[in-house]
Every structure is written in structure tokens, then in C-alpha cells.
Design an enzyme around this catalytic site. Structure first.
Site, PDB file in Angstrom:
ATOM      1  N   ILE A 159      -2.020  91.265 -14.636  1.00 25.92           N
ATOM      2  CA  ILE A 159      -1.957  90.622 -14.301  1.00 25.92           C
ATOM      3  C   ILE A 159      -0.605  89.857 -15.222  1.00 25.92           C
ATOM      4  O   ILE A 159       0.992  88.778 -14.912  1.00 25.92           O
ATOM      5  CB  ILE A 159      -2.587  89.614 -13.286  1.00 25.92           C
ATOM      6  CG1 ILE A 159      -3.171  88.874 -13.601  1.00 25.92           C
ATOM      7  CG2 ILE A 159      -2.923  89.899 -12.429  1.00 25.92           C
ATOM      8  CD1 ILE A 159      -4.258  87.284 -12.726  1.00 25.92           C
ATOM      9  N   THR A 168     -12.442  77.957  -8.108  1.00 24.97           N
ATOM     10  CA  THR A 168     -14.245  78.061  -8.092  1.00 24.97           C
ATOM     11  C   THR A 168     -14.256  76.601  -7.945  1.00 24.97           C
ATOM     12  O   THR A 168     -13.858  75.680  -8.830  1.00 24.97           O
ATOM     13  CB  THR A 168     -14.437  78.387  -9.106  1.00 24.97           C
ATOM     14  OG1 THR A 168     -15.931  78.253  -9.237  1.00 24.97           O
ATOM     15  CG2 THR A 168     -14.397  77.946 -10.895  1.00 24.97           C
ATOM     16  N   ASP A 169     -15.427  75.872  -7.375  1.00 24.12           N
ATOM     17  CA  ASP A 169     -16.268  74.987  -7.290  1.00 24.12           C
ATOM     18  C   ASP A 169     -16.976  75.059  -9.428  1.00 24.12           C
ATOM     19  O   ASP A 169     -16.750  73.196  -9.011  1.00 24.12           O
ATOM     20  CB  ASP A 169     -17.412  74.708  -6.533  1.00 24.12           C
ATOM     21  CG  ASP A 169     -18.767  75.991  -7.220  1.00 24.12           C
ATOM     22  OD1 ASP A 169     -19.074  76.730  -7.692  1.00 24.12           O
ATOM     23  OD2 ASP A 169     -19.600  75.507  -6.514  1.00 24.12           O
ATOM     24  N   GLU A 170     -16.716  75.812 -10.243  1.00 24.78           N
ATOM     25  CA  GLU A 170     -16.712  75.138 -11.125  1.00 24.78           C
ATOM     26  C   GLU A 170     -16.034  74.260 -11.848  1.00 24.78           C
ATOM     27  O   GLU A 170     -16.361  73.368 -13.259  1.00 24.78           O
ATOM     28  CB  GLU A 170     -16.817  76.364 -11.565  1.00 24.78           C
ATOM     29  CG  GLU A 170     -18.581  77.060 -11.561  1.00 24.78           C
ATOM     30  CD  GLU A 170     -18.973  77.950 -12.772  1.00 24.78           C
ATOM     31  OE1 GLU A 170     -18.927  78.068 -14.124  1.00 24.78           O
ATOM     32  OE2 GLU A 170     -20.509  78.543 -12.378  1.00 24.78           O
ATOM     33  N   TYR A 181     -15.005  79.394 -18.924  1.00 23.65           N
ATOM     34  CA  TYR A 181     -14.819  79.564 -17.762  1.00 23.65           C
ATOM     35  C   TYR A 181     -14.439  79.007 -17.586  1.00 23.65           C
ATOM     36  O   TYR A 181     -13.143  79.442 -16.716  1.00 23.65           O
ATOM     37  CB  TYR A 181     -15.795  81.014 -17.315  1.00 23.65           C
ATOM     38  CG  TYR A 181     -15.838  81.467 -15.768  1.00 23.65           C
ATOM     39  CD1 TYR A 181     -14.777  82.297 -15.154  1.00 23.65           C
ATOM     40  CD2 TYR A 181     -16.290  80.487 -15.162  1.00 23.65           C
ATOM     41  CE1 TYR A 181     -14.645  82.436 -14.050  1.00 23.65           C
ATOM     42  CE2 TYR A 181     -15.988  80.787 -13.745  1.00 23.65           C
ATOM     43  CZ  TYR A 181     -15.626  81.471 -13.159  1.00 23.65           C
ATOM     44  OH  TYR A 181     -15.574  81.381 -12.012  1.00 23.65           O
ATOM     45  N   LYS A 186     -10.711  78.786 -15.479  1.00 25.99           N
ATOM     46  CA  LYS A 186     -10.459  78.171 -14.175  1.00 25.99           C
ATOM     47  C   LYS A 186      -9.075  76.920 -13.970  1.00 25.99           C
ATOM     48  O   LYS A 186      -8.354  77.308 -13.428  1.00 25.99           O
ATOM     49  CB  LYS A 186     -12.027  78.985 -13.157  1.00 25.99           C
ATOM     50  CG  LYS A 186     -11.927  80.065 -13.096  1.00 25.99           C
ATOM     51  CD  LYS A 186     -10.800  81.277 -12.758  1.00 25.99           C
ATOM     52  CE  LYS A 186     -10.626  81.330 -10.792  1.00 25.99           C
ATOM     53  NZ  LYS A 186     -10.197  82.166 -10.755  1.00 25.99           N
ATOM     54  N   ASN A 189     -21.234  79.370  -4.977  1.00 24.06           N
ATOM     55  CA  ASN A 189     -21.725  80.740  -5.865  1.00 24.06           C
ATOM     56  C   ASN A 189     -21.399  81.679  -4.681  1.00 24.06           C
ATOM     57  O   ASN A 189     -22.304  81.315  -3.429  1.00 24.06           O
ATOM     58  CB  ASN A 189     -23.060  80.553  -6.450  1.00 24.06           C
ATOM     59  CG  ASN A 189     -22.453  79.884  -7.867  1.00 24.06           C
ATOM     60  OD1 ASN A 189     -22.702  78.824  -7.830  1.00 24.06           O
ATOM     61  ND2 ASN A 189     -23.378  81.182  -8.897  1.00 24.06           N
ATOM     62  N   PRO A 191     -26.356  77.718 -22.918  1.00 25.55           N
ATOM     63  CA  PRO A 191     -25.668  76.401 -23.345  1.00 25.55           C
ATOM     64  C   PRO A 191     -24.564  75.575 -21.961  1.00 25.55           C
ATOM     65  O   PRO A 191     -23.721  76.728 -21.948  1.00 25.55           O
ATOM     66  CB  PRO A 191     -25.169  76.867 -25.192  1.00 25.55           C
ATOM     67  CG  PRO A 191     -25.184  78.230 -25.400  1.00 25.55           C
ATOM     68  CD  PRO A 191     -25.813  79.090 -24.123  1.00 25.55           C
ATOM     69  N   HIS A 237     -25.351  74.344 -20.019  1.00 30.32           N
ATOM     70  CA  HIS A 237     -25.231  75.105 -18.203  1.00 30.32           C
ATOM     71  C   HIS A 237     -25.734  73.437 -17.398  1.00 30.32           C
ATOM     72  O   HIS A 237     -26.564  72.883 -17.017  1.00 30.32           O
ATOM     73  CB  HIS A 237     -26.901  75.927 -18.051  1.00 30.32           C
ATOM     74  CG  HIS A 237     -27.817  76.342 -17.177  1.00 30.32           C
ATOM     75  ND1 HIS A 237     -28.383  77.268 -16.906  1.00 30.32           N
ATOM     76  CD2 HIS A 237     -26.420  76.689 -15.855  1.00 30.32           C
ATOM     77  CE1 HIS A 237     -28.834  77.306 -15.979  1.00 30.32           C
ATOM     78  NE2 HIS A 237     -28.143  76.856 -15.462  1.00 30.32           N
TER      79      HIS A 237
END
Ligand code: NAD
Ligand code: DAU
Length: 344
Positions: A61, A124-126, A148, A152, A177, A272, A274
Site C-alpha cells: 500500500i 482498532t479499539d486499542e 502497534y 494504528k 479482538n 511490557p 500490557h
């Protein structure tokens, strides 16, 4: 006939999404643009690869030339392409910045030039970070914690900015998830299922009590398609099934379903940074006409059955380069945990 571009369509969610689009009555032509990284797999697209309403293009991309060739024949873009594994982003973040941020930027810039009808960003919800109580709403601030999720978030914000600044017709989905068939065995549920089937340790991070809000991939794909078709341009949609589970609950369920030994459960040093808990308020996508169809316990059962029946899909993936990654990620942690077990 609508011409759909699915980037990252050889990955887990993207390939399930392509099959959903091609299984519908509405006539579409689907093009997949995928770099075929370690996570991309043409076997995921085996059942559609020879169809006349489907085209596969191997490419990045970030490659403007390829985009100039594809975009004149495109009405709607679903951008699934990304580096997606949090643990790998902790080992090496450069490829995440390159694909998730620079790749999305390149796609946005080219979408603007070629005047595409709609651009759907699969976020993402993250991006929200961790939440101790309650549920994240679309209006909550973005506070990513891993390389990550930060990458995002960069993409998510660029998509928004291209709408506000240039009027690009964008929509953003932020799902929780996913689990289901064709998920790479680096991720929690398929890793634990396949390790259990192999009789190998199941490495549970920290105290095993982190919570994720699990959604079956079919439910997420239906929601993303609905957002692309009926969502309001410029808006963000959370997509969650309200199935909040502790990791240890899932690990025990998998042991039960596989018929494996409890001894395989191994508490290892935590990831780490988390995130403790994710939970989504999904009322907005509910109002658009979506609700989940697959409950978690049933979905996990069918997923375990799928991995049991499709060893020829996951066994080759777990050989070769994956072994090197696995030993860098888990080798020391598992041997430390075994020593601790031995002392008790
Ligand atoms: P995946 O890792 O299984 O697939 C990613 C795909 O993108 C692969 O086929 C890979 O080859 C391709 N790709 C990577 N870099 C590329 C590039 N530069 N150009 C073209 N293709 C490239 O990921 P997934 O789990 O299917 O996730 C798909 C999307 O959904 C991602 O954007 C991810 O952030 C998002 N998401 C995933 C989850 C989840 O639980 N899996 C939840 C919410 C959002
Ligand atoms: O929330 C959406 C996100 O979900 C997506 O955006 C990501 O692309 C996807 O990878 C996923 O991220 P997570 O970090 O939540 O998923 P993962 O499968 O890596 O881990 C799920 C939980 O299981 C998490 O709390 C960490 C834990 N875990 C994971 C692995 C791989 C373990 O305890 N042991 C493991 O070996």
C-alpha cells in the site's frame, strides 16, 4: 456493479471479509492488494481465487505506482492492510510505522487524487488504551500504549484529518479482538489452541487476568460491510460483541475443548505495557442495524473444531520463520516458568 478494493485481503479478517462480499447476492468485483508479509497467505483465499469477479494483486500500500493502476477502477476501499501483532511491535516497530502510518497516508493521498466514493479505515479499539471500568465510546480520547496501537492511532487520525481538511468521504471502524478461522497462530486464541493440540506449553502473560472484548470474525465482517454501505461519512463506529473474558477463562475453555492437560498452562513474564482491559460501547453500530450473531462459547467451540480439522493450514505456518520468532518471544520466559514450577 460496485468495484471494491480490499487491502490486506490475504490476512485473517480481510480474507473472511472478501468471502463475505463474494457470498452476497449483490454484484461486486473485489480486488485484493496484499504485500503477502509473513501474515498474508494465499491459502486464505483459495475458495475465491479463480472467480471472475475476483482479482488478486501482490503489492504494497506504500507503492504509489500500483495504486495509480488500481484506483481508477475502484469505487470503495476497505483498508485492512497493517502490521497487526502487538508483541512483534515491541520487538521491532519500524514496519508498523511504515505500513500502518505511511501506508495509510499513501492510500489516502491517492484516494483523494482518484476521487473514490468511500474509504473505510479498519482501525482498532486499542487506540483508546486500557479502561478499568465502563466501556469506551467513539468520542473518548485516543491514548495508545503499544507501538502497534500508536501506529494504528496515527492512521486513524490521518483518516479523520483527510475528511476534515479535504472532505474525503471516510468512515472508521474500531473493533475489539477478533477470533475465528484463518487467524495466524501468533495470536492468543489460535496459539493456545494449536499449542494445546501439539501438547506444548500455553504461555499466559502476567496473572492471566487481562480482559479482552471478543468478537467472532464473521460478526465483525458483517459490521464493517454495513458501515461501508450505510454508515455516515466522517463517523467512527465501535464494533464489539460485549463478550468480556479474562485470558485465563479462555485458556481453561480451550484445554477443556481440546481435551489437553491443565499442566500445559504456564504463567510467564508479562508483555511490557500490557493493556489490562478493553471494553466497547457498541450502541452506535447497533443503531445502524447490526447485532452479534455468534456467542463466545459457541464461537470458541467452532473455532477449536476448525483448527482441529485444518492442521494442513496451520502446521506449515508454525514451521520455519515462526519458530525463530517463537523462541525469541517465549523461549526464555517458558524456561524460567518451568524452573519456578520445578522448585515448588
Ligand atoms: P493480519 O495480520 O492477519 O493480516 C494483515 C494483512 O495485511 C496480511 O495479509 C499482510 O500480508 C497484509 N499487509 C501487511 N503490510 C502490508 C502492506 N504494506 N501492503 C499491503 N498489504 C500488507 O491482520 P488481521 O488480524 O486480519 O487485521 C486486519 C486489520 O484489522 C488490521 O488493520 C488490524 O489493525 C485490524 N484489527 C484487527 C483486529 C484483530 O483482532 N485481529 C481487531 C481490530 C482491528
Ligand atoms: O483489540 C484489538 C486488537 O486485538 C487488534 O487491533 C490487534 O491487531 C490484535 O492482535 C489484538 O491485540 P491483542 O494484543 O489484544 O491480542 P493478542 O492475541 O496478542 O493477545 C490477547 C490477550 O492474550 C492479551 O491480553 C495478551 C494475551 N496473550 C497473548 C499471547 C500471544 C497471552 O497471555 N499469551 C500469549 O502468548
Amino acid at each position: 456493479m460496485e468495484r471494491v478494493l480490499v487491502t490486506g485481503g490475504a490476512g485473517f479478517i480481510g480474507s473472511n471479509f472478501v468471502k463475505l462480499l463474494l457470498g452476497r447476492k449483490r454484484k461486486v468485483h473485489v480486488t485484493v492488494l496484499d504485500k503477502l508479509t509473513y501474515a498474508g497467505n494465499l491459502k486464505n483465499l483459495e475458495e475465491v481465487i479463480n472467480r471472475r469477479d475476483f482479482t488478486f494483486i501482490k503489492g504494497d500500500i506504500c507503492n504509489k505506482k500500483i495504486l495509480d493502476e488500481i484506483l481508477p477502477r475502484t469505487d470503495i476501499i476497505y483498508n485492512f492492510a497493517a502490521e497487526t501483532h502487538v508483541d512483534r511491535s515491541i520487538l521491532e516497530a519500524g514496519s508498523f510505522v511504515r505500513t500502518d502510518i505511511v501506508g495509510t497516508y499513501t492510500l489516502l493521498q491517492k484516494t483523494l487524487e482518484h476521487k473514490i466514493d468511500r474509504f473505510v479505515q479498519v482501525s482498532t479499539d486499542e487506540v483508546y488504551g486500557s479502561i478499568a471500568r465502563g466501556k469506551f465510546r467513539e468520542t473518548d480520547p485516543i491514548e495508545p500504549n503499544s507501538p502497534y496501537s500508536a501506529s494504528k492511532s496515527g492512521a486513524d487520525l490521518l483518516v479523520r484529518a483527510f475528511h476534515v481538511t479535504y472532505g474525503l468521504p471516510v468512515l472508521i471502524t474500531r473493533s475489539s479482538n477478533n477470533y475465528g478461522p484463518f487467524q495466524h497462530p501468533e495470536k492468543f486464541i489460535p496459539l493456545f489452541i494449536t499449542n494445546a493440540l501439539e501438547g506444548n506449553p500455553m504461555p499466559l502473560y502476567g496473572d492471566g487476568r487481562n480482559v479482552r472484548d471478543w468478537i467472532h470474525v464473521d460478526d465483525n465482517c458483517r459490521a464493517i460491510e454495513l458501515v461501508g454501505r450505510r454508515g455516515k461519512v466522517g463517523e467512527v463506529y465501535n464494533i464489539g460483541a460485549g463478550e468480556e473474558k479474562e485470558n485465563i477463562y479462555i485458556a481453561r475453555k480451550i484445554i477443556d475443548l481440546v481435551g489437553a492437560s491443565e499442566d500445559l498452562l504456564t504463567l510467564v513474564t508479562d508483555r511490557p505495557g500490557h493493556d489490562r482491559r478493553y471494553a466497547l460501547d457498541s450502541k452506535k453500530i447497533n443503531r445502524l442495524g447490526w447485532k452479534k450473531r455468534v456467542g463466545f462459547d459457541k464461537g470458541l467451540e467452532t473455532t477449536v473444531r476448525w483448527y482441529r480439522r485444518n492442521e494442513s493450514w496451520w502446521r506449515p505456518i508454525k514451521k520455519g520463520a515462526f519458530k525463530k520468532y517463537y523462541s525469541a518471544m517465549y523461549g526464555k520466559r517458558i524456561s524460567q516458568a518451568s524452573k519456578r514450577k520445578g522448585k515448588r
